[in-house]
Design an enzyme around this catalytic site. Sequence first.
Site, PDB file in Angstrom:
ATOM      1  N   TRP A   1      32.997  64.134  43.306  1.00 49.02           N
ATOM      2  CA  TRP A   1      34.818  64.430  44.030  1.00 49.02           C
ATOM      3  C   TRP A   1      35.843  66.397  43.262  1.00 49.02           C
ATOM      4  CZ3 TRP A   1      35.076  60.133  40.894  1.00 49.02           C
ATOM      5  CH2 TRP A   1      35.820  60.102  40.348  1.00 49.02           C
TER       6      TRP A   1
ATOM      7  N   ASP B   1      27.848  59.179  43.591  1.00 47.58           N
ATOM      8  CA  ASP B   1      28.929  59.129  44.720  1.00 47.58           C
ATOM      9  C   ASP B   1      29.451  60.952  45.000  1.00 47.58           C
ATOM     10  OD1 ASP B   1      30.888  57.356  45.821  1.00 47.58           O
ATOM     11  OD2 ASP B   1      32.216  58.748  44.871  1.00 47.58           O
TER      12      ASP B   1
ATOM     13  N   TYR C   1      35.051  65.778  50.042  1.00 48.16           N
ATOM     14  CA  TYR C   1      34.975  66.440  48.540  1.00 48.16           C
ATOM     15  C   TYR C   1      34.519  68.122  48.517  1.00 48.16           C
ATOM     16  CZ  TYR C   1      34.787  61.616  46.644  1.00 48.16           C
ATOM     17  OH  TYR C   1      34.791  60.304  46.618  1.00 48.16           O
TER      18      TYR C   1
ATOM     19  N   SER D   1      35.325  51.554  51.258  1.00 47.87           N
ATOM     20  CA  SER D   1      36.560  51.928  50.359  1.00 47.87           C
ATOM     21  C   SER D   1      37.950  52.160  50.569  1.00 47.87           C
ATOM     22  CB  SER D   1      36.214  53.519  49.970  1.00 47.87           C
ATOM     23  OG  SER D   1      36.557  54.131  49.018  1.00 47.87           O
TER      24      SER D   1
ATOM     25  N   GLN E   1      35.040  50.615  47.157  1.00 50.34           N
ATOM     26  CA  GLN E   1      35.447  51.267  46.142  1.00 50.34           C
ATOM     27  C   GLN E   1      37.017  51.196  46.228  1.00 50.34           C
ATOM     28  OE1 GLN E   1      34.590  56.083  45.184  1.00 50.34           O
ATOM     29  NE2 GLN E   1      33.263  54.790  45.486  1.00 50.34           N
TER      30      GLN E   1
ATOM     31  N   LEU F   1      39.570  55.772  34.720  1.00 50.75           N
ATOM     32  CA  LEU F   1      40.290  56.651  33.851  1.00 50.75           C
ATOM     33  C   LEU F   1      41.997  56.938  33.984  1.00 50.75           C
ATOM     34  CD1 LEU F   1      37.170  58.988  31.730  1.00 50.75           C
ATOM     35  CD2 LEU F   1      38.477  56.161  31.651  1.00 50.75           C
TER      36      LEU F   1
ATOM     37  N   GLY G   1      33.791  60.889  37.033  1.00 49.13           N
ATOM     38  CA  GLY G   1      34.026  62.283  37.774  1.00 49.13           C
ATOM     39  C   GLY G   1      34.463  63.023  36.495  1.00 49.13           C
ATOM     40  N   THR G   2      34.018  64.146  35.860  1.00 50.63           N
ATOM     41  CA  THR G   2      33.616  65.578  34.995  1.00 50.63           C
ATOM     42  C   THR G   2      33.121  66.396  35.583  1.00 50.63           C
ATOM     43  OG1 THR G   2      34.861  66.012  32.728  1.00 50.63           O
ATOM     44  CG2 THR G   2      32.559  64.318  33.136  1.00 50.63           C
TER      45      THR G   2
END
Length: 297
Positions: free
Chosen positions: A20, A49, A54, A159, A181, A213, A261-262
């Site tokens: 994303w 994903d 996005y 989701s 999700q 997180l 996600g990072t």
Amino acid sequence: MERVNLTPELSFSRIVYGMWRIGDDADTSPKHVQAKIESCLAQGITTMDQADIYGGYTAEAILGAALKAAPGLRDKLEIVTKCDIVAPVGRHSAARVKYYDTTAAHITASVEASLRDMGTDHVDLLLIHRPDPLMDPDETGPALDGLIASGKVSAVGVSNFRPWDFSLLQSSMENELVTNQIEMSLLATDAFTNGDLAFLQERVIAPMAWSPLGGGALFNGSKPDLLAALKRIGNEQGVDETAVAVAWLLRHPATILPVMGTNSLSRIATFADAVKVEMDRQTWFELYTLAIGREVA
């Protein structure tokens, strides 16, 4: 890396790479995106994903450019994408307001755009991104079934659906919805007690967890005792606090698939550390207690 069967023909890596933020990176070149994917693959993380929205409807094309530059990469991956959010940006800049669209025409057009942007002939999993108050299940369900029949989509899910939204859509479908999700983390624990996870467990449906997180908020000092516990446990087991926070989700018997996600290559390289963490029941409840701010009843 453990794999989870969503259908007899489709399995995902237990940890999923969430894209994303891929359009927010200073470097969106195919080479840099490929480096992220290769780092995931080196750990056994094969599931990517995505969502049409996005990056303001740009993230899928960024992935597509990387796949075009490395043609052999697509066959090593499972691609998840989502549809139904229409925001007044990018290809939908003419929209007067942000809204949801679960009509057959919109879902079909969204999938076609996703396939074109990612340069692939199918997506492995399509999710309806948000519950649509105007959803007609007798239209949406057959549209999803039709996409599976066409081969453009291997499986479908949802989701952010509550159990009743899930059941309503499922009631009009021939194929089974294979996941939901939802937001789950030590800062978003409602699903553990409000019936969302229990509903999925009863049906033996593996849930996916977005923002595992807490969008990074776990580490901003807002819950210092929780952060201290995460660091202590991590130090004891030779991993960092993020791995412990993800392991807390992995410990749950619902077989949760965290979506990580990072854009940091160094952080991507440590995703699999979470599966190394041993967590007994008391440690799980210690973290849960600190997360909710009180002893369980």
